[in-house]
Scaffold this motif. Structure first.
Motif: not given
Lengths: 603, 385
Positions: A530-531, A550-555, A587, A589
């Protein structure tokens, strides 16, 4: 049954490169002398390679022996003892002790491929052991066979007279009777005195579920019998012999083993670790004074951490390692704790293949999922306070300020390659800090000798060599010495935290490339969070490479109603299982693949 | 007392027929050119309702939902018969919400009055787009004008109506969508469902996407479209109460809340799913999907059930998170503990708090924030792991 007359015994081994047909030839010899019925041979290619991994990879890991009865053209009956030896560099130790039990070798060379690096190394070992050598050209039935050229190569490269080499096809059976006859006529019988006191070489030992610890011996002098009290001189322990036997290849119990014979004994020995390969066995009541010259014991040279993917499997892993160790005393392990990977073991191996084999056996035979950390070698550190220490885990490295100098192990590598790949092979060796010592041509094949730091070799060297030579180059090495090196500890930081399982010692000149390769690979393997997740390679406080996941933007699932609950729950369940294969590090994985693949960076 | 605490029991009725299949749809819908023997289906629905009521007797039905397929292809008398059967076997609550999904065509609209007379008090119209080219691409049989006319008819007949739009369509820009959405809001009353186009396996769109003949907005544009949707709807007084559903506070679709709040619901008709609490165990039920096969099953066995699984506590817990966290009201961690016998991993919760994806309300409820909603699936996986 008493032991055979010594002049009618021949002890021999087969020296060959992987795939050149050693195991097939052994099968043929067993078949032709009636060791196993045709029915027993059927569907069981390579009788001597009993482990699945051995058959699949076409390699021999454990030395094995088989006694053949042969009625020769001179009208006499002979006993032929075949010692099957491992062909790989990692198992040079096992090769040596097998060779020491024999008087001669068959040198098997593929009539189209020619001599390979491992063959070369092993044939030199055989010559060192004082062997008579009979060259055998295999696969002469193949259209690509060039027997004359290969004969010349054997003479040029090894310096052996190949004019009366035997032409065979182990696959079709051509020439096999000639091989048997040559073993009798061209190899010498063993020497030994039946009336002298017992002197025997401990060739190997393994654990058998029915028999307990089985000891493979070569009798030099005297006689070994059931009920006899024996002494193992090196470890200074005494036992009473329960059984003596030979492998035909099935175990056959015999009354005694006489001089020149190879066979087994059992003696209520509890563990394989209670025996030492290369030890001398004598009569306890009437011992000899001088033991046989021993071998250099097998010492682990490559180390890595093995951790269970599922932390709950730690105890299973411990039990599995204990079981493997029962039959492979050359592999060592001790418990290790990693911040990233939890509880696991630091393991020592004879080489990279040995590492791979142990890992594969743990996964297959014990159904474990493992994460292996970066392979390391043993570094010698001299500290400013005058003390010295050995390090085989980068995590244990002392503060840089305390270190006076670091030494790393070097090897001498022999590589044989078709001419067209020579350029790439040389480049690979140069890139890995190699120092060229020799470059000679044998027909269209080049033979190069390089001094190389072992830490460059454990890191993906063999895979790269195979890839730059399209699989044609062959490689062998032996450790030479330790040299002072400008090594630094490179750490990998994920989300600003150092991941201990990914740190490694690397040469200063190689750090940038290695660091960049690692972070690029990790960027591909760490899923978006998420970050943003920064991935950095660092030496001390200095960042030498950086990438960012890069951060996940949409899921988010757009539609989810009553009818979707079951399907979405099943998807979630899969996701949960996937997460179990990841390591929570701070934080972030990190999937287990990242730990493995990051070590296979193409630099 | 908030709505959450009220016991709710929903009945879902599936009408599995459409005039044509839309290329994005993976629902259980079938096209039958030979006409449909509605009388035969009425009998089967009555049987299945009776059989279900026998398993979960004495419930008070708080919501009923006719979904599909296209339920607005049913005769109003069919709807009437089904509602009568429900009332016969269970108690129907005063103020029951009865929703029917309808296609926004003039033909369907002619039946709206009949549905209302039968007891339907809310319609949900599949408008999908206010752009003729898009409607064509989506395989819809109506035009923008026809849809708006149908919305007007619905407005004149029903106190409550909603309509659906699909966004993040091929080549859609944020600006074009913002304009379309504002126009939609001007036509809406209390409720809107706004779904991002999702390519489902085994649909014609899936094949088109694979062969690159269909390109939908990427993750970044999808996120931007999602963000402006939230902004525009909130400004218009239609905040999201669920990932894709917006309503004036108090006008949420009570039937769908039954799913998301993990209450009990019965699934009636071909391919309908249910969650029933029997002897303290939650059953996940599903019926035969193919309409004719379902009919034959019901006619011979009295019901069309082909799945009737007891959920484990973990499965129930997963569903609870999966459904509950879709709502802006969030979940009650105490109810999670009761269902599963374990607590949420405090470490995971605290990481998500730290990321700003999750927040704990003064009353103890746990809910996903505006930061967390766009990545809800990842949040749920974290909490469930």
């Amino acid at each position: 049954m008493t032991s055979a007359p010594i002049q009618n015994i021949r002890n021999f081994s087969i020296v060959a490169h992987i795939d050149h047909g050693k195991s097939t030839l052994a099968d043929r010899l067993i078949q032709l002398t009636g060791g196993l019925s045709d029915r027993e041979m059927v569907g069981k290619e390579q009788v001597l390679d009993s482990m699945d991994i051995e058959r699949e990879r076409g390699i021999t890991i454990k030395a094995q022996t088989v006694r053949l009865k042969y009625h020769a053209k001179d009208g006499k009956d002979y006993i032929l003892n075949l010692m099957d030896t491992p062909g790989h560099v990692d198992f040079a130790y096992e090769v040596n002790r097998s060779l020491a039990a024999c008087e001669g070798s068959l040198l098997v060379v593929d009539a189209s491929q020619g001599v390979e690096a491992q063959t070369l190394a092993n044939v030199y070992h055989a010559l060192d052991a004082g062997h008579e050598i009979v060259p055998v050209l295999n696969k002469i039935d193949l259209p690509a066979a060039e027997p004359e050229k290969i004969k010349q190569q054997i003479e040029d490269v090894i310096g052996l007279d190949a004019s009366n080499a035997i032409m065979i096809s182990a696959k079709t059976g051509i020439g096999i009777p000639d091989v048997l006859e040559a073993i009798v006529t061209r190899l010498p019988p063993p020497k030994g005195d039946r009336n002298a006191t017992l002197k025997a070489l401990l060739v190997d030992s393994w654990y058998d579920a029915y028999l307990g610890v089985v000891v493979l011996v070569r009798i030099v002098d005297g006689v070994l019998k059931k009920g006899q009290r024996i002494r193992m001189m090196g470890i200074d322990a005494a036992y009473e012999v329960d059984r003596t036997g030979v492998f035909t290849p099935k175990l056959t119990i015999v009354d005694e083993l006489g001089p020149g014979e190879i066979g087994m004994l059992t003696a209520s020995i509890k563990e394989v670790a209670d025996t030492r390969v290369g030890d001398t066995i004598t009569d306890e009541r009437n011992p000899i004074d001088e033991p046989l010259p021993g071998f250099r014991p097998a010492i682990p040279v490559v180390f890595c951490g093995l951790f269970p993917v599922d932390a709950a499997q730690f105890e299973d892993l411990r039990a599995a390692m204990g079981k493997l160790r029962l039959n492979d005393a050359s592999f060592s392990y001790e418990m290790e704790t990693s911040a990233a990977l939890g509880f696991g073991f630091r393991c020592g191996f004879l080489g990279l293949l040995h590492l791979e084999i142990i890992q594969e056996r743990l996964e297959r035979e014990f159904n474990l999922d493992l994460i292996a950390t970066a392979p390391s070698v043993i570094y010698k550190m001299k500290l400013r306070d005058g003390t010295e220490m050995e390090i085989h885990n980068p995590v244990d490295m002392p503060d840089v300020m305390k270190i006076l100098e670091i030494e790393e192990p070097w090897i001498e590598a022999t590589i044989l390659t078709p001419d067209e790949y020579l350029g790439s092979v040389l480049k690979l060796c140069q890139d890995r800090r190699g120092v060229q010592k020799e470059l000679t041509y044998v027909g269209a094949r080049a033979m190069v000798k390089y001094d190389l730091p072992l830490n460059e070799v454990v890191f993906d060297f063999y895979d790269r060599l195979k890839s730059v030579s399209k699989g044609y180059a062959s490689f062998d090495y032996h450790l030479t010495d330790y040299k002072v090196a400008d090594l630094v500890k490179m750490q990998i930081l994920v989300n600003d935290e150092a991941v201990d399982a990914l740190s490694m010692l690397v040469h200063k000149t190689r750090a940038d490339a290695r660091g960049r390769g690692m972070v690029e690979k990790l960027k591909e393997l760490i899923p978006p969070h998420m970050f943003q997740v920064p991935i950095q390679a660092a030496i001390g406080g200095k960042i030498i490479a950086r990438e960012t996941v890069r951060a996940m933007r949409k899921d988010v699932t757009a539609k989810c109603y009553g009818g979707d609950a079951t399907r979405k729950r099943k998807l979630l369940d899969k996701q949960k299982k996937g997460k179990k294969r990841m390591r929570q590090f701070g934080k972030v994985e990190i999937p287990q693949e990242a730990f493995i693949a990051a070590l296979k960076v193409d630099t | 007392m908030s709505l959450t605490q009220q016991p709710a029991f929903g009945v879902y009725v599936h009408w599995p027929f459409c005039l044509s299949k839309c290329p994005y749809c993976d629902f259980n819908s079938h096209v039958r050119h030979g006409g449909i023997d509605e009388a035969r289906y009425i009998k089967a629905f009555e049987s299945e309702i009776a059989a279900t009521a026998q398993r979960v007797p004495g419930r008070e039905v708080s919501t009923i939902f006719f979904g599909g397929g296209t339920p607005s292809l049913m005769q109003p008398s069919t709807v009437q018969a089904i509602l009568d059967a429900i009332a016969k076997h269970w108690t129907v609550a005063r103020g029951v919400e009865v929703t029917l999904e309808a296609n926004p065509t003039s033909v369907d609209a002619t039946r709206f009055r009949g549905y209302r007379a039968a007891g339907v008090n809310r319609v949900s119209l599949g408008v999908q787009a206010l752009n003729d080219a898009s409607l064509k691409e989506l395989g819809r049989l109506h035009s923008t004008q026809e849809a708006l006319d149908a919305v007007a008819v619905a407005r004149s007949i029903f106190d409550r109506y909603s309509f659906d739009l699909i966004y993040a369509r091929p080549k859609q820009t944020t600006q074009a969508w913002a304009e379309e959405l504002k126009r939609a809001i001007s036509e809406a009353a209390e409720h809107l469902s706004l779904y991002q186009l999702t390519i489902e396996p085994e649909t014609p769109f899936y094949a088109l996407q694979k062969s690159r003949k269909l390109v939908i907005p990427d993750e970044d544009l999808g996120r931007d479209l999602y963000d402006i949707t939230q902004e525009i709807c909130a400004q218009a007084g239609l905040p999201a109460y669920e990932v894709s559903n917006h309503a004036r506070p108090g006008s949420e679709c009570r039937h769908n809340l039954v799913y998301w709040r993990a209450h009990e619901y019965a699934g009636i008709g071909p391919g309908a799913h249910g969650r029933l609490d029997i002897d303290g165990v939650r059953q996940a039920t599903a019926t035969e999907k193919r309409p004719e096969a379902w009919l034959m099953r019901v006619e011979s066995l009295g019901h069309g059930l082909i799945t009737d699984d007891s959920l484990t506590r973990e499965e129930q817990a997963d569903e609870f998170l999966l459904m509950g966290l879709r709502l802006t009201e969030g979940i009650d961690p105490k109810r999670y503990e009761t269902l599963t016998g374990r607590t949420l991993d405090p470490k995971r919760v605290s990481i998500l708090h730290e990321e700003g994806a999750l927040e704990t309300m003064p009353d103890g409820r746990l809910r996903v924030t505006q930061i967390g909603f766009p990545v809800l699936d990842a949040v749920v996986a974290d909490l469930a792991a």
